[in-house]
Design a protein around this motif. Structure first.
Motif, PDB file in Angstrom:
ATOM      1  N   LEU A  43       0.827  -1.210   0.000  1.00  0.00           N
ATOM      2  CA  LEU A  43       0.000   0.000   0.000  1.00  0.00           C
ATOM      3  C   LEU A  43       0.864   1.265   0.000  1.00  0.00           C
ATOM      4  N   LYS A  44       1.965   1.245   0.766  1.00  0.00           N
ATOM      5  CA  LYS A  44       2.877   2.393   0.803  1.00  0.00           C
ATOM      6  C   LYS A  44       3.503   2.611  -0.575  1.00  0.00           C
ATOM      7  N   ASN A  45       3.926   1.529  -1.212  1.00  0.00           N
ATOM      8  CA  ASN A  45       4.507   1.639  -2.556  1.00  0.00           C
ATOM      9  C   ASN A  45       3.484   2.147  -3.559  1.00  0.00           C
ATOM     10  N   GLU A  46       2.250   1.697  -3.429  1.00  0.00           N
ATOM     11  CA  GLU A  46       1.184   2.187  -4.312  1.00  0.00           C
ATOM     12  C   GLU A  46       0.976   3.688  -4.136  1.00  0.00           C
ATOM     13  N   GLN A  47       0.999   4.168  -2.885  1.00  0.00           N
ATOM     14  CA  GLN A  47       0.852   5.600  -2.624  1.00  0.00           C
ATOM     15  C   GLN A  47       2.013   6.386  -3.227  1.00  0.00           C
ATOM     16  N   GLN A  48       3.232   5.862  -3.105  1.00  0.00           N
ATOM     17  CA  GLN A  48       4.384   6.542  -3.688  1.00  0.00           C
ATOM     18  C   GLN A  48       4.290   6.585  -5.213  1.00  0.00           C
ATOM     19  N   ILE A  49       3.847   5.500  -5.801  1.00  0.00           N
ATOM     20  CA  ILE A  49       3.677   5.467  -7.261  1.00  0.00           C
ATOM     21  C   ILE A  49       2.616   6.470  -7.684  1.00  0.00           C
ATOM     22  N   THR A  50       1.523   6.550  -6.923  1.00  0.00           N
ATOM     23  CA  THR A  50       0.468   7.512  -7.227  1.00  0.00           C
ATOM     24  C   THR A  50       0.996   8.938  -7.119  1.00  0.00           C
ATOM     25  N   ALA A  51       1.792   9.209  -6.085  1.00  0.00           N
ATOM     26  CA  ALA A  51       2.370  10.547  -5.924  1.00  0.00           C
ATOM     27  C   ALA A  51       3.295  10.880  -7.092  1.00  0.00           C
ATOM     28  N   LEU A  52       4.112   9.913  -7.522  1.00  0.00           N
ATOM     29  CA  LEU A  52       4.991  10.137  -8.666  1.00  0.00           C
ATOM     30  C   LEU A  52       4.193  10.341  -9.951  1.00  0.00           C
ATOM     31  N   GLN A  53       3.123   9.587 -10.122  1.00  0.00           N
ATOM     32  CA  GLN A  53       2.287   9.754 -11.310  1.00  0.00           C
ATOM     33  C   GLN A  53       1.615  11.127 -11.305  1.00  0.00           C
ATOM     34  N   ASN A  54       1.150  11.569 -10.124  1.00  0.00           N
ATOM     35  CA  ASN A  54       0.555  12.901 -10.023  1.00  0.00           C
ATOM     36  C   ASN A  54       1.590  13.979 -10.331  1.00  0.00           C
ATOM     37  N   PHE A  55       2.811  13.811  -9.802  1.00  0.00           N
ATOM     38  CA  PHE A  55       3.879  14.766 -10.084  1.00  0.00           C
ATOM     39  C   PHE A  55       4.164  14.817 -11.581  1.00  0.00           C
ATOM     40  N   ALA A  56       4.265  13.635 -12.200  1.00  0.00           N
ATOM     41  CA  ALA A  56       4.548  13.580 -13.636  1.00  0.00           C
ATOM     42  C   ALA A  56       3.417  14.202 -14.441  1.00  0.00           C
ATOM     43  N   ALA A  57       2.168  14.005 -13.990  1.00  0.00           N
ATOM     44  CA  ALA A  57       1.031  14.591 -14.693  1.00  0.00           C
ATOM     45  C   ALA A  57       1.029  16.112 -14.559  1.00  0.00           C
ATOM     46  N   GLN A  58       1.433  16.625 -13.402  1.00  0.00           N
ATOM     47  CA  GLN A  58       1.468  18.077 -13.197  1.00  0.00           C
ATOM     48  C   GLN A  58       2.627  18.720 -13.937  1.00  0.00           C
ATOM     49  N   HIS A  59       3.673  17.959 -14.168  1.00  0.00           N
ATOM     50  CA  HIS A  59       4.876  18.491 -14.807  1.00  0.00           C
ATOM     51  C   HIS A  59       5.160  17.709 -16.081  1.00  0.00           C
ATOM     52  N   ASP A  60       4.219  17.825 -17.020  1.00  0.00           N
ATOM     53  CA  ASP A  60       4.388  17.106 -18.277  1.00  0.00           C
ATOM     54  C   ASP A  60       5.676  17.509 -18.980  1.00  0.00           C
ATOM     55  N   ASN A  61       5.908  18.808 -19.014  1.00  0.00           N
ATOM     56  CA  ASN A  61       7.093  19.313 -19.693  1.00  0.00           C
ATOM     57  C   ASN A  61       8.184  19.549 -18.658  1.00  0.00           C
ATOM     58  N   MET A  62       9.112  18.626 -18.556  1.00  0.00           N
ATOM     59  CA  MET A  62      10.171  18.719 -17.555  1.00  0.00           C
ATOM     60  C   MET A  62      11.080  19.913 -17.797  1.00  0.00           C
ATOM     61  N   GLU A  63      11.216  20.331 -19.046  1.00  0.00           N
ATOM     62  CA  GLU A  63      12.071  21.481 -19.337  1.00  0.00           C
ATOM     63  C   GLU A  63      11.491  22.748 -18.699  1.00  0.00           C
ATOM     64  N   ASP A  64      10.175  22.918 -18.800  1.00  0.00           N
ATOM     65  CA  ASP A  64       9.535  24.077 -18.157  1.00  0.00           C
ATOM     66  C   ASP A  64       9.690  24.005 -16.644  1.00  0.00           C
ATOM     67  N   PHE A  65       9.529  22.811 -16.113  1.00  0.00           N
ATOM     68  CA  PHE A  65       9.689  22.632 -14.665  1.00  0.00           C
ATOM     69  C   PHE A  65      11.112  22.962 -14.241  1.00  0.00           C
ATOM     70  N   GLN A  66      12.093  22.518 -15.003  1.00  0.00           N
ATOM     71  CA  GLN A  66      13.486  22.813 -14.681  1.00  0.00           C
ATOM     72  C   GLN A  66      13.769  24.307 -14.773  1.00  0.00           C
ATOM     73  N   VAL A  67      13.163  24.979 -15.735  1.00  0.00           N
ATOM     74  CA  VAL A  67      13.345  26.431 -15.864  1.00  0.00           C
ATOM     75  C   VAL A  67      12.758  27.130 -14.647  1.00  0.00           C
ATOM     76  N   ARG A  68      11.549  26.730 -14.240  1.00  0.00           N
ATOM     77  CA  ARG A  68      10.931  27.342 -13.049  1.00  0.00           C
ATOM     78  C   ARG A  68      11.750  27.057 -11.797  1.00  0.00           C
ATOM     79  N   LEU A  69      12.258  25.841 -11.686  1.00  0.00           N
ATOM     80  CA  LEU A  69      13.087  25.479 -10.543  1.00  0.00           C
ATOM     81  C   LEU A  69      14.376  26.300 -10.522  1.00  0.00           C
ATOM     82  N   GLN A  70      14.960  26.505 -11.685  1.00  0.00           N
ATOM     83  CA  GLN A  70      16.178  27.324 -11.786  1.00  0.00           C
ATOM     84  C   GLN A  70      15.873  28.776 -11.426  1.00  0.00           C
ATOM     85  N   GLN A  71      14.707  29.283 -11.830  1.00  0.00           N
ATOM     86  CA  GLN A  71      14.326  30.651 -11.485  1.00  0.00           C
ATOM     87  C   GLN A  71      14.141  30.795  -9.976  1.00  0.00           C
TER      88      GLN A  71
END
Length: 186
Positions: A43-71
């Protein structure tokens, strides 16, 4: 049924009961705990996978995310620089004072305040003369300067139409012996 057959039957039932009880105590109970732990880990692993999937869904474009993180990283590096150089900050104070029609009487860097935290701070004593609204604009501009600062003490005296104000400003910087938390984002 004879007496001997009844004894064999009772002994067989007792042996079966003891065998069943030993199987339950020696195998079922420990494995049940192990199975519950595996289920909990699953169940813990499932929650972590869900969190990673949500993160990936929110940050489809990793380049934009990296730019915002750098800013954001650059913003905090400007707010909390890794050098104790006050000259740039004092220049920004002078620019803000000129913009807000403030008469800057003196700027005096004081001692460094060392702490056990990964940052230290400098104290700067500022004397200004201004009317009430210019003073408010100047205080707002001080707050909006790129470097993190706090007004530790403020004394205001009225002289003629101007307010003579003494400010004790504390500005922060990272200590040089602190290991860098620079994460290479590529």
């Amino acid at each position: 049924m004879q007496r001997k057959d009844k004894q064999y039957l009772i002994i067989t039932i007792i042996i079966f009961f003891i065998w069943s009880l030993s199987i339950y105590c020696l195998i079922y109970i420990p494995y049940r705990g192990h199975m519950e732990q595996l289920k909990s880990n699953f169940l813990k692993n499932e929650q972590q996978i869900t969190a990673l999937q949500n993160f990936a869904a929110q940050h489809d474009n990793m380049e934009d995310f990296q730019v915002r993180l750098q800013q954001q990283k650059q913003y905090w590096q400007d707010k909390l620089p890794d050098t104790a150089n006050d000259t740039k900050f004092i220049t920004e104070i002078q620019t803000a004072a000129t913009k807000d029609n403030i008469s800057l009487l003196s700027i005096e860097p004081l001692d460094t305040v060392n702490s056990s935290d990964p940052y230290s701070s400098h104290l700067i004593k500022i004397k200004i003369a201004a009317d009430y609204f210019s003073l408010l604009l100047f205080l707002r501009d001080l707050n909006e300067l790129p470097r993190y600062n706090i007004i530790k003490k403020m004394t205001v005296n009225k002289q003629t139409a101007l307010l003579q104000t003494d400010l004790l400003l504390q500005i922060y910087f990272l200590q040089k012996d602190t290991p860098s938390t620079d994460n290479n984002i590529q």
